[in-house]
Design an enzyme around this catalytic site. Structure first.
Site, PDB file in Angstrom:
ATOM      1  CG  HIS A 218     -15.300  37.646   5.876  1.00 55.01           C
ATOM      2  ND1 HIS A 218     -15.252  38.190   4.344  1.00 55.01           N
ATOM      3  CD2 HIS A 218     -16.389  37.079   5.631  1.00 55.01           C
ATOM      4  CE1 HIS A 218     -16.258  37.800   3.778  1.00 55.01           C
ATOM      5  NE2 HIS A 218     -17.119  37.359   4.672  1.00 55.01           N
TER       6      HIS A 218
ATOM      7  CG  ASP B  71     -11.495  37.192   3.653  1.00 58.92           C
ATOM      8  OD1 ASP B  71     -12.194  37.588   4.510  1.00 58.92           O
ATOM      9  OD2 ASP B  71     -11.260  35.952   3.117  1.00 58.92           O
TER      10      ASP B  71
ATOM     11  CG  ASP C 115     -19.678  37.824   1.457  1.00 59.30           C
ATOM     12  OD1 ASP C 115     -19.436  37.978   2.580  1.00 59.30           O
ATOM     13  OD2 ASP C 115     -19.669  36.808   0.674  1.00 59.30           O
TER      14      ASP C 115
ATOM     15  CD  GLU D 263     -16.226  33.393   5.521  1.00 60.90           C
ATOM     16  OE1 GLU D 263     -17.265  32.920   5.435  1.00 60.90           O
ATOM     17  OE2 GLU D 263     -16.287  34.067   4.109  1.00 60.90           O
ATOM     18  CD  GLU D 264     -15.828  35.203   1.000  1.00 62.88           C
ATOM     19  OE1 GLU D 264     -16.325  34.077   0.728  1.00 62.88           O
ATOM     20  OE2 GLU D 264     -16.767  36.243   1.180  1.00 62.88           O
TER      21      GLU D 264
ATOM     22  CD  GLU E  48     -20.328  36.187   6.157  1.00 57.76           C
ATOM     23  OE1 GLU E  48     -20.823  36.394   5.310  1.00 57.76           O
ATOM     24  OE2 GLU E  48     -19.241  35.712   6.416  1.00 57.76           O
TER      25      GLU E  48
ATOM     26  CG  HIS F  99     -19.365  35.143  -3.518  1.00 53.31           C
ATOM     27  ND1 HIS F  99     -18.829  33.952  -3.110  1.00 53.31           N
ATOM     28  CD2 HIS F  99     -19.385  36.005  -2.249  1.00 53.31           C
ATOM     29  CE1 HIS F  99     -18.485  33.824  -2.078  1.00 53.31           C
ATOM     30  NE2 HIS F  99     -18.571  35.084  -1.284  1.00 53.31           N
TER      31      HIS F  99
END
Ligand SMILES: [Zn+2]
Length: 386
Positions: A74, A76, A107, A142-143, A171, A359
């Site tokens: 992903h 995003d 990520d 995805e997030e 990932e 994150h």
């Protein structure tokens, strides 16, 4: 292709695209261009669903024969939060002290950059064509709620007759050091609400009422008393956690009429969704006795799965050992990922960067890790298409 084949350059270009879900931010357009120039057939599609933002996605394939290896991911990213808390701005992709900083560094724009670089290297060495097929299945969803992303991309691909043999999801799978962990499965996740019904009354006349808190305490204790299982070779034990208990009664002299508790279960493959629900309902009933209660289950799209250790996991692990000297652990820990959707279409493992700063403020990746992960993916490609 010069610089564009360098994973650091690709990662920096991607980080500079501000693709906070649901924004595309230029990230998919960038990948589309890069892959098209390398000979991929590239498809861009936007998926929609009422009540959710429209999301852009990408599917790119080169080669028509088998075997077919898919790289999934992903573009995003989660929001940066307070920009001023970052030492290095979240979308500047600054390199300092051997680290690349930015939202998505691990990520998972960094992981995607390594996969793209490895594939472009592989194709260049193979005269421009793979021995089988290589594809990229990249979502921008995805997030967040993940309804207009991988699940619909896979459905779209299946309807076109696309068939995949294996998938690597890039990932950040590693815990501390690149090469320490491959994720071969994930626990399932299930949410429920326990509702205990009583009867309202004045606290001075308790015989006229029935306090649901009394029953709630018994059922809570009953559900927390025993483990759900002991785990197995691939999974840690399943776990039930209550996340909130609510009565919401503002009145000091009133016996409330109802009490509610929310819980989440992370469960392994000792259970199916149905058998797990039955087990919880049985235990609640045993603890409840005559207490009136009910359990409401949320719909779940995060069922447990495991890719059984075998030739594919051995190939990936062997490439990691060859490049890093580390024997990776096969793990099923952590939260859910899009692998939960991919597993219905082909065998999938997750292997990417080190997840420690994902994150977080000042998310970063060692430039050396980008080189190493690219080398691992190259080794996987060589062995897969040997
Ligand atoms: Zn991710």
């Amino acid at each position: 292709m010069g610089n564009s084949i360098d994973p650091l350059a690709i990662a920096r270009d991607l980080i500079r695209c501000p693709s906070v879900t649901p924004a595309e931010g230029g990230a998919l357009a960038y990948l589309a261009d890069l892959l098209r120039r390398a000979g991929f057939a590239v498809h861009r599609m936007t998926f929609t669903q009422a009540g959710t933002p429209d999301i852009e996605n990408l599917y790119a394939r080169i080669g028509g024969a088998g075997p077919h290896l898919m790289f999934a991911g992903h573009t995003d990213v989660v929001p940066p939060g307070n920009d001023t808390a970052w030492q290095h701005p979240p979308f500047a992709a600054e390199v300092a002290g051997g680290m690349l900083y930015g939202r998505g560094a691990v990520d998972m724009k960094g992981g995607i950059a390594c996969a793209v670089a490895a594939v472009l290297h592989h194709l260049a060495a193979a005269g421009g064509k793979p021995k089988g097929s290589i594809s990229f299945l990249i979502t921008g969803d995805e997030e967040s709620v993940a309804v207009n992303g991988t699940i619909k991309l896979l459905q779209w691909a299946a309807e076109r007759g696309e068939r995949f043999d294996h998938c690597i999801l890039a990932e950040p799978s590693n815990v501390e050091t690149l090469g320490d962990t491959i994720k071969i499965g994930r626990r399932g996740s299930l949410n429920g609400t326990l509702i205990v019904t009583g009867r309202q009354a004045h606290v001075a006349y308790p015989h006229r009422g029935e306090n649901p808190i009394r029953g709630m305490v018994r059922i809570l204790a009953g559900l927390m008393a025993e483990p759900l299982d002991a785990g197995n070779a691939n999974f840690q034990p399943s776990n039930l956690e209550f996340t909130t208990v609510d009565v919401g009664n503002p009145t000091v002299n009133l016996i409330p009429g109802e009490a509610r508790a929310r819980f989440n279960i992370r469960y392994n493959d000792c259970h199916t969704l149905a058998s797990l629900k039955a087990l919880i309902e049985r235990r609640a009933a045993a603890a409840a006795g005559a207490v009136r209660h009910a359990i409401e289950w949320d719909a779940s799209n995060a069922d447990v799965f495991v890719t059984a250790p075998g030739p594919f996991t051995d190939l990936v692990a062997g490439a990691i050992v060859a490049v890093t000297g580390r024997q990776p652990e096969f793990s099923t820990s952590g939260g859910t990922s899009d692998a939960r959707f991919i597993k219905d279409h082909c065998e999938v493992v997750e292997f990417g960067l080190v997840g420690q700063t994902m994150h977080q403020v000042d998310e970063h990746v060692a430039v050396a890790d980008l080189e190493t992960l690219t080398a691992v993916y190259r080794r996987i490609l060589e062995r897969y298409f040997a």
